[in-house]
Design an enzyme around this catalytic site. Structure first.
Site, PDB file in Angstrom:
ATOM      1  N   HIS A  84      -8.439   7.580   2.672  1.00  0.00           N
ATOM      2  CA  HIS A  84      -8.224   9.449   2.549  1.00  0.00           C
ATOM      3  C   HIS A  84      -9.569  10.353   2.363  1.00  0.00           C
ATOM      4  O   HIS A  84     -10.053   9.478   1.344  1.00  0.00           O
ATOM      5  CB  HIS A  84      -6.971   9.401   1.831  1.00  0.00           C
ATOM      6  CG  HIS A  84      -7.380   8.790   0.229  1.00  0.00           C
ATOM      7  ND1 HIS A  84      -7.191   7.680  -0.279  1.00  0.00           N
ATOM      8  CD2 HIS A  84      -7.698   8.964  -1.038  1.00  0.00           C
ATOM      9  CE1 HIS A  84      -7.989   7.939  -1.583  1.00  0.00           C
ATOM     10  NE2 HIS A  84      -7.870   9.194  -1.472  1.00  0.00           N
ATOM     11  N   CYS A 144       0.562   3.253   2.925  1.00  0.00           N
ATOM     12  CA  CYS A 144       1.545   2.416   4.367  1.00  0.00           C
ATOM     13  C   CYS A 144       3.036   3.066   4.264  1.00  0.00           C
ATOM     14  O   CYS A 144       3.457   3.001   5.178  1.00  0.00           O
ATOM     15  CB  CYS A 144       1.028   1.024   4.406  1.00  0.00           C
ATOM     16  SG  CYS A 144      -0.572   0.853   5.156  1.00  0.00           S
ATOM     17  N   HIS A 170      -4.384   1.244   8.630  1.00  0.00           N
ATOM     18  CA  HIS A 170      -5.296   0.954   7.202  1.00  0.00           C
ATOM     19  C   HIS A 170      -6.275   0.717   7.265  1.00  0.00           C
ATOM     20  O   HIS A 170      -6.495  -0.605   7.529  1.00  0.00           O
ATOM     21  CB  HIS A 170      -3.358  -0.428   6.573  1.00  0.00           C
ATOM     22  CG  HIS A 170      -4.383  -0.929   5.149  1.00  0.00           C
ATOM     23  ND1 HIS A 170      -3.618  -0.245   4.111  1.00  0.00           N
ATOM     24  CD2 HIS A 170      -5.298  -1.342   4.379  1.00  0.00           C
ATOM     25  CE1 HIS A 170      -4.259  -0.875   2.993  1.00  0.00           C
ATOM     26  NE2 HIS A 170      -4.957  -1.322   3.098  1.00  0.00           N
ATOM     27  N   CYS A 189       0.575  -0.986  -0.332  1.00  0.00           N
ATOM     28  CA  CYS A 189      -0.416   0.282   0.179  1.00  0.00           C
ATOM     29  C   CYS A 189       1.574   0.705  -0.226  1.00  0.00           C
ATOM     30  O   CYS A 189       1.928   1.248   0.730  1.00  0.00           O
ATOM     31  CB  CYS A 189      -1.053  -0.223   0.941  1.00  0.00           C
ATOM     32  SG  CYS A 189      -2.371   1.729   1.369  1.00  0.00           S
ATOM     33  N   HIS A 225      -6.473   2.969   0.060  1.00  0.00           N
ATOM     34  CA  HIS A 225      -6.770   3.074   1.961  1.00  0.00           C
ATOM     35  C   HIS A 225      -6.776   4.381   2.380  1.00  0.00           C
ATOM     36  O   HIS A 225      -6.651   5.172   1.128  1.00  0.00           O
ATOM     37  CB  HIS A 225      -4.649   3.087   2.095  1.00  0.00           C
ATOM     38  CG  HIS A 225      -4.478   3.899   3.860  1.00  0.00           C
ATOM     39  ND1 HIS A 225      -2.957   2.861   4.150  1.00  0.00           N
ATOM     40  CD2 HIS A 225      -4.811   4.523   4.379  1.00  0.00           C
ATOM     41  CE1 HIS A 225      -3.200   4.100   5.217  1.00  0.00           C
ATOM     42  NE2 HIS A 225      -4.258   4.451   5.093  1.00  0.00           N
TER      43      HIS A 225
END
Ligand code: AMP
Ligand code: ZN
Length: 111
Positions: free
Chosen positions: A97, A6, A45, A3, A95
């Site tokens: 956001h 990450c 995550h 990711c 992920h």
């Protein structure tokens, strides 16, 4: 973990950071869609908004508590918050956001 966010969070990939605390990070978007375009990202995550649940939703409240702090730091008066959930809604990074957009008078329409 492949990711990209990450990797940004753990420092493997550089980013232009505007805010960080123990739970979240805010970075300038690589491909800004407004004069100010920041991504507010939980360090935990969570793949997308559809994966928010009773066990992990505290961080989402924290994000919304810090958005005014981040906006003030960026000198934003008004701003728009956008979340794209899953591919069909345009999510490209899996992920969670929130896009924070501002720095100009935005149109009335979301899209
Ligand atoms: P979304 O399409 O809602 O998943 O948004 C993903 C956003 O991440 C896009 O606006 C991209 O421009 C942005 N993005 C992708 N990679 C990076 C990166 N390494 N640093 C900053 N922003 C990125
Ligand atoms: Zn991730």
């Amino acid at each position: 973990m492949s990711c990209i966010f990450c990797k940004i969070i753990n420092g493997e990939i550089p980013s232009n950071k505007v805010y960080e605390d123990e739970k979240i990070i805010a970075i300038h978007d690589l491909n800004p869609q407004a004069p100010t375009h920041v991504l507010v990202i939980p360090k935990m995550h969570i793949a997308c908004a559809d994966d928010i649940n009773d066990d992990n939703c505290e961080v989402v409240g924290h994000i919304f508590a810090k958005i005014p702090v981040i906006a003030e730091k960026l000198g934003l008066d008004g701003y728009r918050i956008i979340n794209n959930c899953k591919e069909s809604a345009g999510q490209t990074v899996m992920h969670l956001h929130f896009h924070l957009l501002g720095g100009k008078t935005l149109g009335e329409k979301i899209v």
